[in-house]
Design a protein around this motif. Sequence first.
Motif, PDB file in Angstrom:
ATOM      1  N   LYS A 864       0.832  -1.200   0.000  1.00 45.40           N
ATOM      2  CA  LYS A 864       0.000   0.000   0.000  1.00 45.40           C
ATOM      3  C   LYS A 864       0.875   1.262   0.000  1.00 45.40           C
ATOM      4  O   LYS A 864       2.046   1.220   0.375  1.00 45.40           O
ATOM      5  N   VAL A 865       0.286   2.363  -0.386  1.00 44.70           N
ATOM      6  CA  VAL A 865       0.978   3.648  -0.389  1.00 44.70           C
ATOM      7  C   VAL A 865       0.079   4.686   0.279  1.00 44.70           C
ATOM      8  O   VAL A 865      -1.070   4.876  -0.131  1.00 44.70           O
ATOM      9  N   GLU A 866       0.589   5.335   1.314  1.00 45.71           N
ATOM     10  CA  GLU A 866      -0.193   6.370   1.981  1.00 45.71           C
ATOM     11  C   GLU A 866      -0.493   7.531   1.025  1.00 45.71           C
ATOM     12  O   GLU A 866       0.400   8.017   0.326  1.00 45.71           O
ATOM     13  N   GLN A 867      -1.750   7.962   1.024  1.00 42.72           N
ATOM     14  CA  GLN A 867      -2.168   9.065   0.164  1.00 42.72           C
ATOM     15  C   GLN A 867      -2.431  10.338   0.983  1.00 42.72           C
ATOM     16  O   GLN A 867      -3.117  11.248   0.528  1.00 42.72           O
ATOM     17  N   CYS A 868      -1.873  10.400   2.175  1.00 44.39           N
ATOM     18  CA  CYS A 868      -2.173  11.484   3.111  1.00 44.39           C
ATOM     19  C   CYS A 868      -1.958  12.870   2.520  1.00 44.39           C
ATOM     20  O   CYS A 868      -2.766  13.788   2.715  1.00 44.39           O
ATOM     21  N   MET A 869      -0.855  13.031   1.786  1.00 50.35           N
ATOM     22  CA  MET A 869      -0.489  14.366   1.346  1.00 50.35           C
ATOM     23  C   MET A 869      -1.367  14.893   0.211  1.00 50.35           C
ATOM     24  O   MET A 869      -1.309  16.078  -0.121  1.00 50.35           O
ATOM     25  N   VAL A 870      -2.185  14.017  -0.395  1.00 47.37           N
ATOM     26  CA  VAL A 870      -3.096  14.484  -1.437  1.00 47.37           C
ATOM     27  C   VAL A 870      -4.037  15.546  -0.870  1.00 47.37           C
ATOM     28  O   VAL A 870      -4.301  16.577  -1.497  1.00 47.37           O
ATOM     29  N   CYS A 871      -4.519  15.305   0.346  1.00 44.98           N
ATOM     30  CA  CYS A 871      -5.426  16.267   0.984  1.00 44.98           C
ATOM     31  C   CYS A 871      -4.733  17.105   2.062  1.00 44.98           C
ATOM     32  O   CYS A 871      -5.104  18.258   2.304  1.00 44.98           O
ATOM     33  N   HIS A 872      -3.731  16.507   2.714  1.00 46.86           N
ATOM     34  CA  HIS A 872      -3.135  17.163   3.875  1.00 46.86           C
ATOM     35  C   HIS A 872      -1.810  17.849   3.572  1.00 46.86           C
ATOM     36  O   HIS A 872      -1.170  18.378   4.484  1.00 46.86           O
ATOM     37  N   ARG A 876      -3.003  22.299   0.530  1.00 46.89           N
ATOM     38  CA  ARG A 876      -4.150  21.482   0.098  1.00 46.89           C
ATOM     39  C   ARG A 876      -5.369  21.727   0.988  1.00 46.89           C
ATOM     40  O   ARG A 876      -5.336  22.505   1.940  1.00 46.89           O
ATOM     41  N   THR A 877      -6.439  21.027   0.692  1.00 44.92           N
ATOM     42  CA  THR A 877      -7.718  21.244   1.363  1.00 44.92           C
ATOM     43  C   THR A 877      -7.622  21.181   2.885  1.00 44.92           C
ATOM     44  O   THR A 877      -8.192  22.012   3.590  1.00 44.92           O
ATOM     45  N   ALA A 878      -6.921  20.172   3.372  1.00 40.50           N
ATOM     46  CA  ALA A 878      -6.791  19.986   4.827  1.00 40.50           C
ATOM     47  C   ALA A 878      -5.312  20.027   5.207  1.00 40.50           C
ATOM     48  O   ALA A 878      -4.785  19.121   5.841  1.00 40.50           O
ATOM     49  N   ASP A 879      -4.661  21.083   4.792  1.00 38.60           N
ATOM     50  CA  ASP A 879      -3.243  21.343   5.085  1.00 38.60           C
ATOM     51  C   ASP A 879      -2.954  21.050   6.558  1.00 38.60           C
ATOM     52  O   ASP A 879      -3.635  21.555   7.454  1.00 38.60           O
ATOM     53  N   ILE A 880      -1.944  20.211   6.816  1.00 43.12           N
ATOM     54  CA  ILE A 880      -1.620  19.807   8.192  1.00 43.12           C
ATOM     55  C   ILE A 880      -1.410  21.018   9.080  1.00 43.12           C
ATOM     56  O   ILE A 880      -1.931  21.098  10.196  1.00 43.12           O
ATOM     57  N   LYS A 881      -0.638  21.979   8.601  1.00 43.48           N
ATOM     58  CA  LYS A 881      -0.366  23.163   9.421  1.00 43.48           C
ATOM     59  C   LYS A 881      -1.634  23.974   9.639  1.00 43.48           C
ATOM     60  O   LYS A 881      -1.906  24.439  10.755  1.00 43.48           O
ATOM     61  N   ALA A 882      -2.425  24.140   8.577  1.00 42.19           N
ATOM     62  CA  ALA A 882      -3.630  24.967   8.686  1.00 42.19           C
ATOM     63  C   ALA A 882      -4.615  24.404   9.701  1.00 42.19           C
ATOM     64  O   ALA A 882      -5.238  25.160  10.461  1.00 42.19           O
ATOM     65  N   VAL A 883      -4.773  23.084   9.741  1.00 43.30           N
ATOM     66  CA  VAL A 883      -5.783  22.511  10.635  1.00 43.30           C
ATOM     67  C   VAL A 883      -5.263  22.350  12.064  1.00 43.30           C
ATOM     68  O   VAL A 883      -6.060  22.168  12.987  1.00 43.30           O
ATOM     69  N   HIS A 884      -3.939  22.402  12.243  1.00 43.37           N
ATOM     70  CA  HIS A 884      -3.403  22.285  13.599  1.00 43.37           C
ATOM     71  C   HIS A 884      -3.079  23.639  14.225  1.00 43.37           C
ATOM     72  O   HIS A 884      -3.264  23.823  15.427  1.00 43.37           O
ATOM     73  N   MET A 885      -2.573  24.548  13.430  1.00 45.13           N
ATOM     74  CA  MET A 885      -2.102  25.816  13.992  1.00 45.13           C
ATOM     75  C   MET A 885      -3.189  26.897  13.974  1.00 45.13           C
ATOM     76  O   MET A 885      -2.902  28.083  13.919  1.00 45.13           O
ATOM     77  N   ASN A 886      -4.449  26.468  14.045  1.00 48.76           N
ATOM     78  CA  ASN A 886      -5.556  27.425  14.061  1.00 48.76           C
ATOM     79  C   ASN A 886      -6.103  27.637  15.463  1.00 48.76           C
ATOM     80  O   ASN A 886      -7.238  28.044  15.644  1.00 48.76           O
ATOM     81  N   PHE A 887      -5.291  27.334  16.478  1.00 53.02           N
ATOM     82  CA  PHE A 887      -5.751  27.456  17.857  1.00 53.02           C
ATOM     83  C   PHE A 887      -5.928  28.932  18.226  1.00 53.02           C
ATOM     84  O   PHE A 887      -5.270  29.814  17.710  1.00 53.02           O
ATOM     85  N   ARG A 888      -6.846  29.142  19.165  1.00 49.63           N
ATOM     86  CA  ARG A 888      -7.088  30.511  19.641  1.00 49.63           C
ATOM     87  C   ARG A 888      -6.092  30.843  20.737  1.00 49.63           C
ATOM     88  O   ARG A 888      -5.742  30.021  21.524  1.00 49.63           O
TER      89      ARG A 888
END
Length: 888
Positions: A864-872, A876-888
């Motif tokens: 198998k091949v991880e496809q994580c970076m296609v979206c994250h 991208r749509t669910a950029d890892i940094k964008a969804v984690h570093m959005n804390f108040r």
Amino acid sequence: MQYRPLKQLCGLIATAAVALVLIGCNGKTGPAGANGTNGTNGTNGTNGTNGTNATITVNAAQLTPEQWSQLTLKGSVTSASVVNGKPVVNFTVTDGVGTPIVGLGFTSKTASALVPSYANMSFSIAKLVPGTNGSPSKWVSYIVTTMPTSTTAVAATRPSTDNTGTLVDNGNGSYKYTFYRDITAIQTTLDGLTYTAPSAKADLGDVTYQAALTHRVTVQLSGNARGTGSNTADGSNSGVAGVPVLTPGNLWYDFVPSTGLAVTAANEQRNIVDTSSCNTCHTKFNGFHGSTRINAEYCVVCHTDQRKFGFAEATTTATGYDATAGQRKIGGMAVGDFPAFIHRLHAGEELKKDGYNYAGILFNETTYPQDLRNCSKCHTASIAATPQGDNWNTKPSRMACGACHDNIDWAAGTNHGGGAQTSDLNCTGCHGAAGIKLNHIPVSPMNPAFATGAYTNGSYLAGDRNNLPPGAIKIDYDLKSVTLDATRHPVFTFKFKQTLNGTTSDVVFNTFAAGTVTEMMNNFVGSPSVYMAFAVPQDGIAAPADVNATASAYIKKVWNGTATGTGAGTLTGPDASGYYTLTMTGVAIPANATMLRGGIGYTYNKNSQSLTQTNVPNLGSTSFAYDPVTMLGGFSVPAPNKFMTVAGSTARRNIVDTAKCNDCHKNLGVFTASAYHAGERNNAESCHFCHNPNQTSSAWSANASTFLHGIHGAGKRTVPFNWHAPTPTDTFAKVTYPAILNNCEACHVPGSYDFSNSANAAAIPNMLFSTVGKGTYNSDPTTNPTGYFSLSPYVVADNVTNYGTGPSYNAATGVLTQDVAKTNLVSSPITAACASCHDSSTAVAHFRGNGGSFYETRANALLKVEQCMVCHGSGRTADIKAVHMNFR
């Protein structure tokens, strides 16, 4: 010659001469005539009046809820005074980039309110009362009366805020607020009220206005966008969910009302802790009072001894307190008074009494990531912001000290060597600043888990390398180079440096003599090791992005000539500059090895004892005596591990930063009751030497990226992380994280966790799978009484099911082997890291549905091949940094 359109011609017909030329001339153009004489220049006009520059502002009244939710409020108090009994505050407000903000004067007025209130502002004021009878100074809030309404009279209350006064918006980002309350009349108001037990007027203290004392005024800028939540003109619920501002502002200002001047060094001050010190661990205060109060300097004006008002003395039990009833007053003092509150909260698991419950905060359940005696972590006079930062040792009190040493009964004298104490008068007299400092030197015995078996035990560890017992020597390693010789033997060039009483010098090793000189340094036993870590081909990857092979040598054994096998070597030196050269002759690094790193430090097992000093004098009742027969005792000041990439080899990608870890941990590996690896493995960047993807225990991955997320993300997990649990109930699942969990950059270097920098992006196809299961597991407590509770729930632990063997590197042969069938269980690289926090069944299904592997056989996972970076992936749509570093 061009012919112009008839329409243009007709427009010119009034000029007869021109018309004739246009109609009748078909000859060639003649030569140009001579230039005419230039005319006289006209007189210059007068300069116009310069216009005024427009002031750019942000109008809060015109912001949409979405814009409000992205707003940062900052500012400062420019002056304060008390006029006709009412405090007057002048202050400025800007956004996060310094643009002035106007229009913040939103008001609400409910049907029963006497006057409107400001929905996005609140104010408070307190006086600083000097201490008596040895006690330290303390803040006393004036805002201890409620706001009367058309249906309720004024009443006494715990410290609160004022937001019903008069606000002037100057239109340029500056404001003037006049309090509603006349603080010169507060005491008279309190004197005229009736009190019913447990409310007692005495618990509010003396709030008489004293203009000559230092006063602190505070401003809170926060709240919901206009028209959301209850931020409406009539205070009713809008029906729209409240939209809070992104970053609230807390402002404060110290002044003396009698002079109207700001406080100077000549005035009484109480600046003991600075928020920036708190935020090295917490990132920012988040979740307190709706995340609106984010500065310690603000907190102290409300968290005073007055917070006990309205509460009875705490109900006690045989071991502590009644958790159901909760506690607001203990020993006649407010639990919520800032020093007592913060000390108890951070003492957490170290508290002697149980049952603590302060407004739902269960102190006993708090974990603390370093030695509690590192008082200077929070308090220090060495920074300009906290000139009274050394009050912890110069002005001790029963209230502050008793919050950590909570088993002391001051009235009865129980658990206090000085007997009963009815005041703070004797605190300094008995203990003295020097004595308090000495008794707060962080020194801990080795983790009890090391008391038996192969590990170093019985010695004491320093919790702070810059705060040591008298006579303790601090060692540092100076690693000059790591190379390979012609036969690919690792070669290390290094020296030790020692610091005693502020003086640093190079260490010259002794010359070994059997039976007489058996240690490398006088008054020390043991030594560090040299270590090599690298990657060799695995799972079809020629150059893995993760370490999977190591080799090491114990320096002391090389020095005394007893080193054999892969740990054999030669040691020469010192050279003219004091450096020694150690060559690991017992191993040769394979030619196909990549990402070579070499380091010094790391030693912690009993047969290869870490560097331990044997002549440190006793610290009070603690003896640092060393027993050469049992190898117990002594004092260790673990030196920071040093490593570097071998010249010519590609460096491993950077992921974490030890300095970031030590913002919370002070010194990795050394803190109260939890020292691991004897404090000798203390460099986060080199933890992967051992904690690489091929390491597993108890059916959990021992890969650094996996278990570190599992430990720190305990509060996020749905499956308890019981790796290395010492008991069925004491597991990593109990770890509390003090910062904002989705602030990845609290630990990670930017661009690493989201693969946005080139080195980390290039690593994705070459990262190794994390081994999570191999061999058999036994969950029967009768046959596995000390380990069944630490097993992962993701494997069958019937002592029969066999998951095969995982990859293993042999330093003697230079070969990495793994079972042909590849039946060991693995998790794919990105899945392994993400699932350590996001471990719900839904999350795991998501990983698996997008090419990830979670506890699958290596044979299947490699298909198998991880496809994580296609979206994250970055952008991208669910950029890892964008969804984690959005804390108040």
